[in-house]
Design a protein around this motif. Sequence first.
Motif, PDB file in Angstrom:
ATOM      1  N   PRO A 286       0.830  -1.205   0.000  1.00 11.82           N
ATOM      2  CA  PRO A 286       0.000   0.000   0.000  1.00 11.82           C
ATOM      3  C   PRO A 286       0.863   1.253   0.000  1.00 11.82           C
ATOM      4  O   PRO A 286       1.981   1.245   0.527  1.00 11.82           O
ATOM      5  CB  PRO A 286      -0.800  -0.126   1.310  1.00 11.82           C
ATOM      6  N   PRO A 287       0.389   2.328  -0.594  1.00 14.15           N
ATOM      7  CA  PRO A 287       1.176   3.562  -0.618  1.00 14.15           C
ATOM      8  C   PRO A 287       1.345   4.136   0.780  1.00 14.15           C
ATOM      9  O   PRO A 287       0.537   3.870   1.685  1.00 14.15           O
ATOM     10  CB  PRO A 287       0.322   4.488  -1.492  1.00 14.15           C
ATOM     11  N   VAL A 288       2.413   4.902   0.958  1.00 14.70           N
ATOM     12  CA  VAL A 288       2.645   5.557   2.243  1.00 14.70           C
ATOM     13  C   VAL A 288       1.659   6.713   2.377  1.00 14.70           C
ATOM     14  O   VAL A 288       1.585   7.590   1.521  1.00 14.70           O
ATOM     15  CB  VAL A 288       4.094   6.080   2.342  1.00 14.70           C
ATOM     16  N   THR A 289       0.868   6.683   3.426  1.00 19.15           N
ATOM     17  CA  THR A 289      -0.124   7.715   3.700  1.00 19.15           C
ATOM     18  C   THR A 289      -0.064   8.059   5.186  1.00 19.15           C
ATOM     19  O   THR A 289       0.574   7.336   5.973  1.00 19.15           O
ATOM     20  CB  THR A 289      -1.550   7.222   3.367  1.00 19.15           C
ATOM     21  N   PRO A 290      -0.726   9.139   5.607  1.00 17.42           N
ATOM     22  CA  PRO A 290      -0.784   9.414   7.049  1.00 17.42           C
ATOM     23  C   PRO A 290      -1.355   8.240   7.844  1.00 17.42           C
ATOM     24  O   PRO A 290      -0.949   8.010   8.986  1.00 17.42           O
ATOM     25  CB  PRO A 290      -1.694  10.645   7.126  1.00 17.42           C
ATOM     26  N   GLU A 303       4.026  -2.115  21.144  1.00 16.07           N
ATOM     27  CA  GLU A 303       4.993  -3.180  21.391  1.00 16.07           C
ATOM     28  C   GLU A 303       6.083  -2.743  22.348  1.00 16.07           C
ATOM     29  O   GLU A 303       6.900  -3.565  22.779  1.00 16.07           O
ATOM     30  CB  GLU A 303       5.631  -3.611  20.063  1.00 16.07           C
ATOM     31  N   GLY A 304       6.121  -1.456  22.672  1.00 22.67           N
ATOM     32  CA  GLY A 304       7.175  -0.944  23.543  1.00 22.67           C
ATOM     33  C   GLY A 304       8.524  -0.883  22.858  1.00 22.67           C
ATOM     34  O   GLY A 304       9.569  -0.844  23.524  1.00 22.67           O
ATOM     35  N   ASP A 305       8.526  -0.871  21.521  1.00 24.71           N
ATOM     36  CA  ASP A 305       9.768  -0.875  20.744  1.00 24.71           C
ATOM     37  C   ASP A 305      10.167   0.572  20.434  1.00 24.71           C
ATOM     38  O   ASP A 305       9.839   1.118  19.379  1.00 24.71           O
ATOM     39  CB  ASP A 305       9.565  -1.664  19.448  1.00 24.71           C
ATOM     40  N   GLN A 306      10.890   1.195  21.376  1.00 22.03           N
ATOM     41  CA  GLN A 306      11.272   2.589  21.217  1.00 22.03           C
ATOM     42  C   GLN A 306      12.240   2.796  20.051  1.00 22.03           C
ATOM     43  O   GLN A 306      12.191   3.823  19.376  1.00 22.03           O
ATOM     44  CB  GLN A 306      11.925   3.098  22.500  1.00 22.03           C
ATOM     45  N   ARG A 307      13.087   1.823  19.796  1.00 20.61           N
ATOM     46  CA  ARG A 307      14.043   1.949  18.689  1.00 20.61           C
ATOM     47  C   ARG A 307      13.294   2.025  17.349  1.00 20.61           C
ATOM     48  O   ARG A 307      13.579   2.904  16.522  1.00 20.61           O
ATOM     49  CB  ARG A 307      15.002   0.759  18.692  1.00 20.61           C
ATOM     50  N   LYS A 308      12.353   1.119  17.162  1.00 20.62           N
ATOM     51  CA  LYS A 308      11.584   1.122  15.927  1.00 20.62           C
ATOM     52  C   LYS A 308      10.764   2.399  15.809  1.00 20.62           C
ATOM     53  O   LYS A 308      10.654   2.991  14.726  1.00 20.62           O
ATOM     54  CB  LYS A 308      10.665  -0.103  15.890  1.00 20.62           C
ATOM     55  N   TRP A 309      10.174   2.849  16.914  1.00 17.64           N
ATOM     56  CA  TRP A 309       9.359   4.057  16.909  1.00 17.64           C
ATOM     57  C   TRP A 309      10.185   5.267  16.473  1.00 17.64           C
ATOM     58  O   TRP A 309       9.752   6.078  15.663  1.00 17.64           O
ATOM     59  CB  TRP A 309       8.780   4.275  18.303  1.00 17.64           C
ATOM     60  N   LYS A 310      11.402   5.378  17.000  1.00 16.38           N
ATOM     61  CA  LYS A 310      12.268   6.508  16.644  1.00 16.38           C
ATOM     62  C   LYS A 310      12.725   6.417  15.188  1.00 16.38           C
ATOM     63  O   LYS A 310      12.874   7.446  14.513  1.00 16.38           O
ATOM     64  CB  LYS A 310      13.472   6.551  17.588  1.00 16.38           C
ATOM     65  N   GLU A 311      12.953   5.195  14.712  1.00 20.73           N
ATOM     66  CA  GLU A 311      13.335   5.032  13.300  1.00 20.73           C
ATOM     67  C   GLU A 311      12.211   5.501  12.381  1.00 20.73           C
ATOM     68  O   GLU A 311      12.445   6.195  11.389  1.00 20.73           O
ATOM     69  CB  GLU A 311      13.668   3.563  13.017  1.00 20.73           C
ATOM     70  N   SER A 314      11.883   9.229  12.087  1.00 18.72           N
ATOM     71  CA  SER A 314      12.909   9.936  11.316  1.00 18.72           C
ATOM     72  C   SER A 314      12.824   9.661   9.813  1.00 18.72           C
ATOM     73  O   SER A 314      13.695  10.067   9.056  1.00 18.72           O
ATOM     74  CB  SER A 314      14.301   9.544  11.824  1.00 18.72           C
ATOM     75  N   LEU A 315      11.768   8.956   9.377  1.00 17.02           N
ATOM     76  CA  LEU A 315      11.625   8.640   7.964  1.00 17.02           C
ATOM     77  C   LEU A 315      11.499   9.908   7.122  1.00 17.02           C
ATOM     78  O   LEU A 315      10.896  10.900   7.538  1.00 17.02           O
ATOM     79  CB  LEU A 315      10.375   7.774   7.735  1.00 17.02           C
ATOM     80  N   GLU A 316      12.102   9.860   5.927  1.00 14.82           N
ATOM     81  CA  GLU A 316      11.960  10.967   4.992  1.00 14.82           C
ATOM     82  C   GLU A 316      10.576  10.889   4.340  1.00 14.82           C
ATOM     83  O   GLU A 316      10.194   9.858   3.796  1.00 14.82           O
ATOM     84  CB  GLU A 316      13.045  10.897   3.910  1.00 14.82           C
ATOM     85  N   SER A 317       9.845  11.960   4.411  1.00 15.80           N
ATOM     86  CA  SER A 317       8.513  11.990   3.795  1.00 15.80           C
ATOM     87  C   SER A 317       8.099  13.440   3.606  1.00 15.80           C
ATOM     88  O   SER A 317       8.758  14.363   4.083  1.00 15.80           O
ATOM     89  CB  SER A 317       7.485  11.252   4.666  1.00 15.80           C
TER      90      SER A 317
END
Length: 584
Positions: A286-290, A303-311, A314-317
């Motif tokens: 699926p396309p990247v959307t809000p 999931e409590g995955d702070q590393r993934k959340w921060k990644e 920081s995504l370019e969009s």
Amino acid sequence: MERAAVLIGVSKTGNLPELQAVTPSVQRMTDWARRQGIDEGHLQVLTDEKNPVTVEQVHSAITALVDRASVEQLIVYFSGHGINIDSEFWLLSGAPKNVNEAVNVEGSVRLARYCGISHVVLISDACRSAAEGLLALQIKGGEVFPNEPVSGTEKPVDILFSCARGKPSLEIVDPAAAAAEAAKRYSALYTEVLLDYLTGRHQETLHPVEEDGRVVAELRLGELADCLKRDVPARLAAMKIDPKLNQLPDDRISRHTEDAWIARMPFKGRLLSRTFSPGIPAREPPPVTPFTVSEGLVSASLEGDQRKWKELLSLESGGRERGLLEAVATQAEPFGPMHFETQCGFKIRGARIVDTVQRDVDVELLGTAGDTVRVGGLTAPGANVLLVLENGCGVAVPALPDFIAALSFEGGQLVDVSYEPSENTWRWGEYAHAVNELRSLRATIAASAALGVFRLNEEGGLALARRMQYAKGVDPSLALYAAYVYDSLQRRDLIDEMRSYMEGDLGLVFFDVALLSRAPIMGRFVPPFPMLSQGWALLSAYRAQLPPSLHGIEQCRVPSLWTMFNGKGVAMLRKAILSGGIER
């Protein structure tokens, strides 16, 4: 399956531009309904081609079908002008001059759940733009399903929206016909794409099903919604009208009905065996959307995955996606004092407090910045405090013992209210272990809700229930968001469970939670009206009444995700609080 349809088209309302595509769209939907085998007795068509369309007409048409007690699926389609005043309204012929001549979509959904029809589908080809001007802001609307519960068990009600909240549903000139200007053919983009699927033009999305010795092809609701989200933006982009224009459909579909069929037609393929798999092939991602960005952030937070959340953060969009990510990052950043000597207070950013109104509790505005308020002399379970802002507007927020309430304002609107234990209370030690994960989750939900892109499926809703509880306490702000999630999932059992947990932990329950639980109000609830603005549209459907001292205050609200009042509303609240017209 016995099916019925109510098809509504309103091309002209108030001073808004007349919509050219409404009548043709309703006619095409009518032709489709007839080809689906929906007979004239089960088909109600209401348009303003000759006469105005009223709330009473729509209500009567739906009630007549409900009263048959045999309809198993009801499709209600609307083409026309719509607005969003904290929730959805379809504008009928008399609006906005007559504030009652609009369909309160959210209130209607709540009544539809108990009308006795097994499956109701609402299809809205209408704008969801914020209301502009005093007349539009006064719209009340009415519910168009009967307020006579037939069933004690909630039935699924699904909604297909032509666009995201806050966005217009486009009516565009067909480029092929634009060359011949005299023709001036117009098409409602969403309905055009919708009918392509409903009429079977996309064979790859159809599922062959054997029935009574014959094979029919079914279009399933969940797949239809996914295809619309992909194809409507693609169709618009292909028309090369304006690269800044975008239209992203939205939907709210129950997990119980995502595989329900919404259209059937003769199967034109070839069966290879008596056991066959779904006809839809593997699709591109699926396309990247809000919506997808929000889903990823919420999932990582749950999931409590702070590393993934921060990644993900920081995504370019670009566009609305970048706006969402920036809003999440801002909301997640803590600010202001983390404790008060009194163990209770308020802190705000993006606005300035100039006055407070309260009764039987000590409230002190600290410093000169107008961003910090200390609350003392507070006894359980808490008290209502009116914070008056520099621009004359005000917000009523409960002061809770042991908690600091943080309020965030953007563009003059209250976009988030969060509660965290004061660092010098017994609650903080256990809360601190999860503070980063809870802040990221709250920030993601708040920013997503402000943009109208916050969604959770049932699995996510259950995960939220687990996440908002920490040790022996409950996160009050997450409880508010969770209540509306559970309501959209039609899980009143989870709302009841959360209400009970809040009463046990805090000794009170927020008005919104009490409203959505639909149980008699017992004990304390604060404030005496919905904290999240979307709750106001549900008061009529849930037969909830405000205190007599606040009669008419709903007309004093200003646009905001969380409830805010204008100067007149502030004056009314001031009088009610000081006179004892509402509880402390």
